[in-house]
Design an enzyme around this catalytic site. Structure first.
Site, PDB file in Angstrom:
ATOM      1  N   HIS A  64      -1.065   3.180 -10.497  1.00 47.70           N
ATOM      2  CA  HIS A  64      -2.063   3.471  -9.444  1.00 47.70           C
ATOM      3  C   HIS A  64      -1.399   4.294  -8.329  1.00 47.70           C
ATOM      4  O   HIS A  64      -1.331   3.876  -7.175  1.00 47.70           O
ATOM      5  CB  HIS A  64      -2.562   2.119  -8.921  1.00 47.70           C
ATOM      6  CG  HIS A  64      -3.747   2.144  -8.015  1.00 47.70           C
ATOM      7  ND1 HIS A  64      -3.794   2.857  -6.832  1.00 47.70           N
ATOM      8  CD2 HIS A  64      -4.932   1.499  -8.104  1.00 47.70           C
ATOM      9  CE1 HIS A  64      -4.963   2.636  -6.246  1.00 47.70           C
ATOM     10  NE2 HIS A  64      -5.669   1.824  -7.003  1.00 47.70           N
TER      11      HIS A  64
ATOM     12  N   ARG B  35       0.872  -1.184   0.000  1.00 51.12           N
ATOM     13  CA  ARG B  35       0.000   0.000   0.000  1.00 51.12           C
ATOM     14  C   ARG B  35       0.905   1.229   0.000  1.00 51.12           C
ATOM     15  O   ARG B  35       1.141   1.880   1.016  1.00 51.12           O
ATOM     16  CB  ARG B  35      -0.884  -0.062   1.250  1.00 51.12           C
ATOM     17  CG  ARG B  35      -1.932   1.007   1.354  1.00 51.12           C
ATOM     18  CD  ARG B  35      -3.157   0.783   0.519  1.00 51.12           C
ATOM     19  NE  ARG B  35      -3.890  -0.427   0.836  1.00 51.12           N
ATOM     20  CZ  ARG B  35      -4.805  -0.945   0.011  1.00 51.12           C
ATOM     21  NH1 ARG B  35      -5.081  -0.378  -1.159  1.00 51.12           N
ATOM     22  NH2 ARG B  35      -5.436  -2.052   0.341  1.00 51.12           N
TER      23      ARG B  35
ATOM     24  N   GLU C 255      -4.373   8.328 -10.773  1.00 47.88           N
ATOM     25  CA  GLU C 255      -3.871   7.175 -11.508  1.00 47.88           C
ATOM     26  C   GLU C 255      -3.969   7.394 -13.021  1.00 47.88           C
ATOM     27  O   GLU C 255      -5.014   7.795 -13.526  1.00 47.88           O
ATOM     28  CB  GLU C 255      -4.689   5.942 -11.108  1.00 47.88           C
ATOM     29  CG  GLU C 255      -4.785   5.788  -9.593  1.00 47.88           C
ATOM     30  CD  GLU C 255      -5.851   4.793  -9.160  1.00 47.88           C
ATOM     31  OE1 GLU C 255      -6.129   3.845  -9.921  1.00 47.88           O
ATOM     32  OE2 GLU C 255      -6.421   4.975  -8.066  1.00 47.88           O
TER      33      GLU C 255
ATOM     34  N   ASP D  41     -14.023   7.808  -5.436  1.00 44.95           N
ATOM     35  CA  ASP D  41     -13.519   6.690  -6.252  1.00 44.95           C
ATOM     36  C   ASP D  41     -14.081   6.880  -7.665  1.00 44.95           C
ATOM     37  O   ASP D  41     -15.202   6.467  -7.954  1.00 44.95           O
ATOM     38  CB  ASP D  41     -13.977   5.361  -5.623  1.00 44.95           C
ATOM     39  CG  ASP D  41     -13.161   4.188  -6.122  1.00 44.95           C
ATOM     40  OD1 ASP D  41     -12.470   4.331  -7.153  1.00 44.95           O
ATOM     41  OD2 ASP D  41     -13.231   3.107  -5.498  1.00 44.95           O
TER      42      ASP D  41
ATOM     43  N   ARG E 294       1.407  -6.935  -9.726  1.00 48.30           N
ATOM     44  CA  ARG E 294       1.840  -6.149  -8.554  1.00 48.30           C
ATOM     45  C   ARG E 294       2.159  -7.061  -7.370  1.00 48.30           C
ATOM     46  O   ARG E 294       2.665  -6.590  -6.356  1.00 48.30           O
ATOM     47  CB  ARG E 294       0.801  -5.078  -8.192  1.00 48.30           C
ATOM     48  CG  ARG E 294      -0.543  -5.606  -7.752  1.00 48.30           C
ATOM     49  CD  ARG E 294      -1.516  -4.472  -7.430  1.00 48.30           C
ATOM     50  NE  ARG E 294      -2.788  -5.012  -6.969  1.00 48.30           N
ATOM     51  CZ  ARG E 294      -3.633  -4.391  -6.169  1.00 48.30           C
ATOM     52  NH1 ARG E 294      -3.353  -3.185  -5.732  1.00 48.30           N
ATOM     53  NH2 ARG E 294      -4.771  -4.949  -5.806  1.00 48.30           N
TER      54      ARG E 294
HETATM   55  O1  TA6 Z   1      -8.264   2.764  -8.200  1.00 51.03           O
HETATM   56  C1  TA6 Z   1      -9.267   2.846  -7.247  1.00 51.03           C
HETATM   57  C2  TA6 Z   1      -9.490   1.468  -6.666  1.00 51.03           C
HETATM   58  O2  TA6 Z   1      -9.846   0.567  -7.679  1.00 51.03           O
HETATM   59  C3  TA6 Z   1     -10.560   1.566  -5.579  1.00 51.03           C
HETATM   60  O3  TA6 Z   1     -11.824   1.103  -5.961  1.00 51.03           O
HETATM   61  C4  TA6 Z   1      -9.916   0.858  -4.430  1.00 51.03           C
HETATM   62  O4  TA6 Z   1     -10.551   0.051  -3.643  1.00 51.03           O
HETATM   63  C5  TA6 Z   1      -8.466   0.901  -4.708  1.00 51.03           C
HETATM   64  O5  TA6 Z   1      -8.288   0.980  -6.068  1.00 51.03           O
HETATM   65  C6  TA6 Z   1      -7.470   0.071  -3.977  1.00 51.03           C
HETATM   66  O6  TA6 Z   1      -7.511  -1.243  -4.434  1.00 51.03           O
HETATM   67  P1  TA6 Z   1      -6.640  -2.369  -3.761  1.00 51.03           P
HETATM   68  O7  TA6 Z   1      -6.970  -3.633  -4.503  1.00 51.03           O
HETATM   69  O8  TA6 Z   1      -5.207  -1.981  -3.927  1.00 51.03           O
HETATM   70  O9  TA6 Z   1      -7.043  -2.402  -2.302  1.00 51.03           O
END
Ligand code: TA6
Length: 277
Positions: free
Chosen positions: A155, A65, A255, A198, A88
């Site tokens: 992202h 994260r 992103e 979002d 990833r």
């Molecule tokens: O890019 C936005 C998103 O798709 C959100 O909907 C969100 O939950 C986030 O990415 C994080 O996703 P992750 O799978 O890394 O927890």
């Protein structure tokens, strides 16, 4: 492989080995697990641009994260598969490195690009250039004889002082709102944050600025069809074990993304680029 003098090796856990870059213009850090850029600090202002959660999982149970997760070959959730594709959460290897007076450059590729949920024959590589700006290019090449379709994103988690003081500039047109059952809405002006956000902005603008009273981050994109903006806000942030209470105040994801399905013909390549200043 012999590394140039501006690159040294580091380690955050048994799994997460890093490359640490320190040159005349900036410092940066890249995890070889996921090819995730974790830090970028230009020396002209010594200000970190990328958010890193204090609680990120370093054991491979989920992606880091932090920084710039690479989403490929799909974006977002998908029934029966992990969200945002599988690269990833894979180990990547260094293909090449170079340094000169302007930048240090590293190109990485996953050891294995195949995975459940994607039938194409593809090669991908991520080139990270660390100079006055951070430039990240994800190149996808169709190495097979059949066309395939994919989605992808850089992202990026940006570090902010206080999300309540952040204004995004540069976005326009309509967006699809995940928090409102994908309703199509008009981009607000001014663009500020007061709740879970979002959004997939379908106008692929070239530059977005993340503006705060005492700081600004530039985000330039190419090869994209969307710009995604995400902040989970308080309740979601508190319930995510790799975020933690209050972490949402310090981050915003902007992103550079392909979310509408990019078709690559045999032997064609596509580059998704994000430049951070
Ligand atoms: O890019 C936005 C998103 O798709 C959100 O909907 C969100 O939950 C986030 O990415 C994080 O996703 P992750 O799978 O890394 O927890």
């Amino acid at each position: 492989m012999n590394l140039p003098v501006s690159i040294t090796k580091g380690r955050l856990s048994d799994l997460v080995e890093t490359l640490e870059i320190d040159n005349a213009h900036a410092t940066a850090s890249i995890s070889l697990w996921g090819a995730q850029v974790l830090s970028f600090k230009p020396k002209h202002d010594n200000r970190e641009r990328l958010f890193r959660s204090d609680n990120m999982a370093l054991d491979g149970s989920k992606s880091l994260r932090a920084g710039i997760p690479v989403c490929w070959p799909w974006f977002g959730g998908r029934e029966g598969f992990q969200a945002h594709g599988y690269v990833r959460t894979r180990p990547w290897q260094v293909l090449s490195t170079t340094e000169n007076a302007d930048y240090t450059e590293i190109t990485l590729a996953p050891f294995d690009m195949t995975g459940d949920g994607f039938d194409g024959s593809a090669n991908i590589s991520l080139t990270v250039q660390v100079g006055k700006c951070l430039s990240v290019t994800l190149t996808t090449t169709n190495t097979g004889h059949e066309a395939f379709e994919f989605n992808t994103a850089l992202h990026t988690y940006f570090l902010v002082n206080d999300i309540n003081q952040v204004e995004l500039k540069g976005l326009s047109g309509t967006y699809s709102d995940k928090t409102r059952d994908w309703a199509m809405l008009e981009t607000p002006e001014p663009y500020q944050f007061t709740e879970e956000t979002d959004r997939i902005h379908l106008n692929p603008v070239k530059k977005v600025s993340i503006v705060e009273p005492a700081a600004e981050i530039g985000v330039e994109s190419s090869g994209h069809d969307s710009v995604v903006v995400w902040n989970p806000w308080a309740e979601n942030s508190n319930s995510m074990r790799d975020m933690g209470s209050g972490a949402y105040l310090k981050m915003v994801c902007v992103e550079t993304a392909v979310t509408q399905g990019k078709v690559l013909q045999a032997k064609e390549s596509h580059s998704l680029v994000q430049v951070i200043s």
